[in-house]
Each structure stands twice: as C-alpha cells, then as structure tokens.
Scaffold this active site. Structure first.
Site: not given
Ligand code: F6R
Length: 608
Positions: A2, A27, A74, A100-101, A483, A487, A490, A506, A603
């Site tokens: 949100c 977001r 959201w 928000n929340g 990572e 990537k 997601e 294993h 985000k």
């Molecule tokens: C993956 C991604 C998330 C963030 C995670 C932490 O691409 O963006 O896994 O890394 O939600 O977010 P921050 O860094 O804002 O604490």
C-alpha cells in the site's frame, strides 16, 4: 504494498494526489482512491479497483478541495474491490482514513462497533479506524485527540492519514511500523509513505518515528507522541533525483537499474577507499579501531536478496578480516529468541530500510543490549535510524520490485567493511592495496559485463522455455547462485532452485536430466577443478549447463558460458552476479512477465 499520499496547501489537491499515487505504483497495488475537502466543507471521495489511471479517469472535473489524501491498496483484509479500496469513511461521511499495515484486533473492534449500531461498508480492517475516529471525536475537541483515542484501541501496525471535513485546515498522520514521511513545501505540506511521492515537490522531509503522530497544516507541522507529548524533529534533505523515478527510455525499471550499477557502485565507493593506507574510511560505523578489534563474531541479518547479499558480506569479512561471520534471515532470527552476545557485532541489511522483519530483529538486538550497524540504501529510514551506525549505499532509489543495484552496492559496502576490519586486524598493507585496486576496477568491469547483454538475452530466451532451473556454486559462488535463483524465480516465475555444488550428489542430482538445466557459478579459484567435476556429473546425466565464470570451459563441462572479467578472488562474486540479473530480466521479458511488478510481490514488506 500500500501507498499513502496527502496534500494541504493552496492548490487543487486531486492532481497532486494522483501524481503522487502514480509515483507509488511501483510498490505494487490492486486499487486506488482519493478524498478531498476544502473551505466549502464536505468530503469528496473517489475509489476504484484497478490502476491509478482508471482512478484519474473517474475523478470528476468538479472534484475541488485543497486538502486531500490518497491511497494505493494491496489487498490483505477483503478482496480487491471498489468498496474495499481506501479512503474509508465513518458512517456520517465526515472522516476519511487511508491506512498501510494491519490492524490485528480489527475483528474484535468491528464486532464491538456493530453492536453499537455501526454499519460497515467494506471488509477491511481500515474501516474500523474511520468509525473509531468518529466515535472518539464525540468527546474530543481536536481531530488529533480523536485520532489518538482511536489508535489507543488498536493493536497492529499502521501508517495512516486522516481527513476531517469539519477541519479542512489540517491532516493528521501517524506511524507505527509502517513509514510516514512529511514533505515541507512553500505554504504547502505533503505527507507520504515513501519519498518517491514527494520528490517532485520538495526535498525537505521529516521522518516520523514509530508511535509518533503529526498535525500537518499548509504552513507547517507539529509532531507528538501517542500520549500527547510534543516531539522535536529536524528536517533532512533527500538527495535522490526526480529522474530516478522515470524509466528514462528503458523498457523497464529493472533493466535501467541493472544498467545503473557502474554509477551506483561508484557512489558506494566514493570517498571511502584509502589507497595510501590500504584501507576503507567508514565514518558512519561509529567504531574506533579498538572497538572494531574487540568483536569476536559478526552476525548479518536481512531478508530475501538482502540476506543473500549478507551471505556475500559474511564471506568477505571472514576472508579479509578473519572474524567468524554468518548471515541469517532476519525473519527467522527475530522469532527464535536469539542469544545476543556482547562480543558479536550485528549488521542489518536493507535497501528500503523499512522491512518489518529486519526492523524487528534490530529492535530485539537493541533490547538485549547488542551493538547493531545498518547497511541501508534509504537515508532516514526506520532501520537506519534504529541502528547504532552503519554504511549508506547511495545506490539511488530502487523502483523495480526485484533488487539489483542495491544488492550489488550492498556487496560492495561489505567489501569496504571487510577491508576496514581486515586492516584493523591482520590484513597486510599489500593485501589491502590489492583490494583497494580491485574495488576501484569494479565499475569498469561491470560495464564490460553489461556490454554482453545481447548474448545473455539470447541465452535467456532459450533457457526460459524450461519449466525449472538449478543454480549451483561453491563457497564464493554459493551466495551468487542463491541470488541468481531468487532473481529468476521472482521476475520470470520459472522455478529455480539453488544448491551448493558440493551438495548436489547428496540428493538433488536425482532431479538432473535433459529437462532441468543448470546455471553454474564457477570462478577461477582454488575450487575450479572441483566445480568442473560437478559439471561433468551433470553433463553425464544429460543436463544442460550454462557456466558463468572466468575461462571458457571444455564443452564436455558446459554447453553455454558467460565470461566475466577477473577481479581479486575475494571480490569476484560481486561481478559473477551481474550476468544472472540480465539472465533473469531477459527470461522475464521473453515470457512477457510484469517485469517491474511481479505477481504477489511488493517492493518493501512493512508487515510481518
Ligand atoms: C528480491 C527482493 C527482496 C528484498 C527483501 C528485503 O529481489 O527485492 O527479497 O531484498 O524483501 O528488502 P529490503 O532490502 O528493502 O529490506
């Protein structure tokens, strides 16, 4: 997740609110709404399921008012629908609330309000707040008192903005676990959940703390606590450019941010590499050499990609400083009643600085007397303010949901921390100089990797046709593989699993066959031979292999390969991750995914 925007001043609020909401679209959201009021009184509200553009089209020309609030929602409580969109009103239509929340005791409050005759118009937890404000307004002189009264009955997290049709001279905002930032203009004021919504109008901002409320008027603001004590706040200046919030000719924010990494890394390094004394200057750590030497262990905490960048950080700290270092998901750490040790240095990692699980972990460490530093991108964010010191990334705002430039800049920040700690321990000046030179070479080498985008895009289009992919790496390559898998899954929704190359036999080797290709991260280090043996095992089972490394392998080990320039072995993982970002991006493009806003993701995750 949100988003909130609020405006009060001499202008028409609606266009400013709609522009601010459009800035928060990144977001992720499913519906949006605005409410305005003004001197002529009355509250006008429009809210819609769908995009901000749909909302803008639905706002009538006569939607006038110089005080207003807006929201992108959201869905958590109740499906995405017009009725569940914010703002929510009380029964008389006097108060409007955006939130928000999550209100945890919403059900209980709702039942109580219903028993008192209140009729609800939505399924949301937020609507409870609107009715509570109205209930408390009966005995309160000021809107602020009514809001405080309502919040005193609420359990949960919130960032809220409240509008009162009978008090168009103010907006009341409050924060508890979900960010609220005030923007100071010329005879006008703004508030938002994210500076992205404000930078077009002002750079002077004030971040509210948890438990704090603010009255925002056109000519200023005052802040106070839940028990009505005034607080003093110093404005700070946002140094992020408005241009960062545009795709600037790129097809997506994601590729723009991947391409920005040379300059992001330059900014992370700027003024911090001391070649003369072969060390790094990090004044924000607030640790003198004696204190830095005293720590026996380092524990790094973050979520998702921030956690994986912490794994790279732990590796760097162990290698360069020879201090035992370990990364752990902040989301797990905070729930396991962790033992906090006086001789452990805790480091929290967060791009947004607002991730609730990471913030809660920091607060738990501090409650138990631990020392915690932050590696954070967003200046003035909750985690940055909660920590005892730290390193800002200066990577610039990251808009695309998937983290790329912040991930790389975090790894670079850890290299600086590791160099600094190494030099107060036993890292030799010669090794220190080697690392300084390696760090300085990174931006140019990242440019060289980015120049291979076309070739990587071709490979991505082929590999994206598979239902899944395996990612493997050993020691330095292992966090890079994790990572890389994160990537890919997601942004492309292709199933991706990461395993240490050493663990393959294993168990997961059973999965390997022609239908499951492997991406292998294989630096030219002392484990090269072992890695090639693993690739041979995969090839023997007819698994296709894409190797990311420094030397083109014999085709018996890998059918495809992406080569990256060599840096120092300790810093190589930073570069090996870049092609995997391009691979994920182009796989998502080939599969026509919503690249910048992958389904189900937000985000910044400011809820538990
Ligand atoms: C993956 C991604 C998330 C963030 C995670 C932490 O691409 O963006 O896994 O890394 O939600 O977010 P921050 O860094 O804002 O604490």
């Amino acid at each position: 997740m949100c988003g909130i925007v609020a405006y009060i001043g001499g202008k028409d609020a609606a266009p400013i609110l709609l522009e601010g909401l459009a800035r928060l679209e990144y977001r992720g959201y499913d519906s949006a709404g605005v409410a305005v009021t003004g001197k002529t009184g009355g509250l006008k509200t429009v809210k819609r399921k769908g995009r901000v553009a749909d909302l803008a089209a639905a706002v009538p020309g006569r939607f006038k008012g110089t005080t207003g609030i807006g929201h992108t929602r959201w869905a958590t409580h109740g499906e995405p629908s017009d009725a569940n969109s914010h703002p929510h009103l009380d029964g008389a239509g006097r108060f409007a609330v955006v939130h928000n929340g999550i209100i945890e005791n919403a059900e209980e409050l709702r039942a109580k309000l219903e028993s008192e005759g209140v009729v609800f118009a939505s399924d949301t937890d937020t609507e409870v707040l609107a009715h509570l404000v109205a209930a408390h307004a009966k005995d309160a002189d000021e809107l602020e008192d009514a809001v405080r009264g309502a919040l005193a009955r609420v359990v949960g997290t919130y960032g809220i903005a409240v509008l009162d049709a009978e008090r168009p001279d103010r907006i009341v905002v409050a924060r508890n676990g979900s960010p609220i930032v005030l923007g100071i203009g010329e005879k006008e004021m703004f508030a938002a959940s994210d500076v992205a919504a404000l930078v077009r109008y002002t750079r002077q901002v004030v971040h509210l703390d948890d438990g704090e409320l603010a009255t925002v008027r056109a000519d200023g603001f005052s802040t106070f606590t839940q028990d009505a004590r005034m607080t003093a706040k110093q404005p700070s200046t946002v140094d992020w450019e408005e241009a960062s919030y545009d795709t600037a000719g790129h097809a997506h924010f994601l590729i723009k941010e991947i391409s920005e990494q040379p300059s992001a890394v330059e900014r992370t390094l700027s003024g911090r590499v001391d070649e003369r004394f072969a060390t790094a200057h990090l004044g924000g750590l607030n640790l003198d050499a004696r204190e830095a030497r005293a720590f026996q262990r380092v524990k790094i905490l973050g979520c998702g990609s921030a956690y994986y960048s912490g794994e790279l950080g732990a590796q760097l700290i162990e290698e360069l400083a020879r201090i035992p270092a370990h990364a752990e998901p902040a989301s797990e750490f905070r729930y396991r009643n962790p033992v906090i040790e006086a001789d452990t240095l805790y480091i929290a990692v967060s791009q947004s600085g607002e991730t609730y699980d990471t913030l809660a972990a920091v607060q738990e460490i501090k409650r138990k007397g631990g020392r915690v530093l932050g590696v954070v991108n967003t200046v003035g964010s909750a985690i940055a303010r909660e920590c005892d010191g730290g390193v800002y990334l200066h990577a610039g705002p990251e808009i695309s949901v998937a983290s790329t430039k912040a991930f790389t800049s975090t790894a670079v920040a850890f290299a600086l921390i590791a160099l600094h700690f190494g030099r107060v321990h036993d890292l030799s000046p010669a090794d220190g100089r080697r690392i300084c030179a390696g760090l300085k070479a990174l931006p140019g080498q990242i440019r060289e990797i980015l120049a291979q985008e076309e070739q990587i895009a071709r490979l991505a289009a082929q590999y994206a046709q598979n239902a899944g992919m395996m990612f493997v790496g050993r020691v330095r390559g292992w966090p890079v593989a994790r990572e890389g898998a994160q990537k890919l899954k997601e942004v492309s929704y292709v199933h991706a699993e990461a395993y240490p190359a050493s663990e393959l036999k294993h168990g997961p080797l059973a999965l390997i066959g022609p239908e499951l290709p492997t991406v292998a991260v294989v630096p030219d280090d002392e484990l090269l031979e072992k890695n090639l043996t693993t690739l041979g095992e995969i090839r023997a089972r007819h698994g296709r292999v894409l190797m990311v490394g420094h030397t083109a392998p014999d085709p018996k080990y890998a059918e495809d390969c992406i080569l990256v320039p060599r840096n120092e072995p300790e810093l190589d993982p930073i570069l090996l991750g870049i092609p995997l970002q391009l691979l994920a991006y182009h796989a998502a493009v080939a599969l026509e995914r919503d690249v910048d806003k992958p389904r189900n993701l937000a985000k910044s995750v400011t809820v538990e």
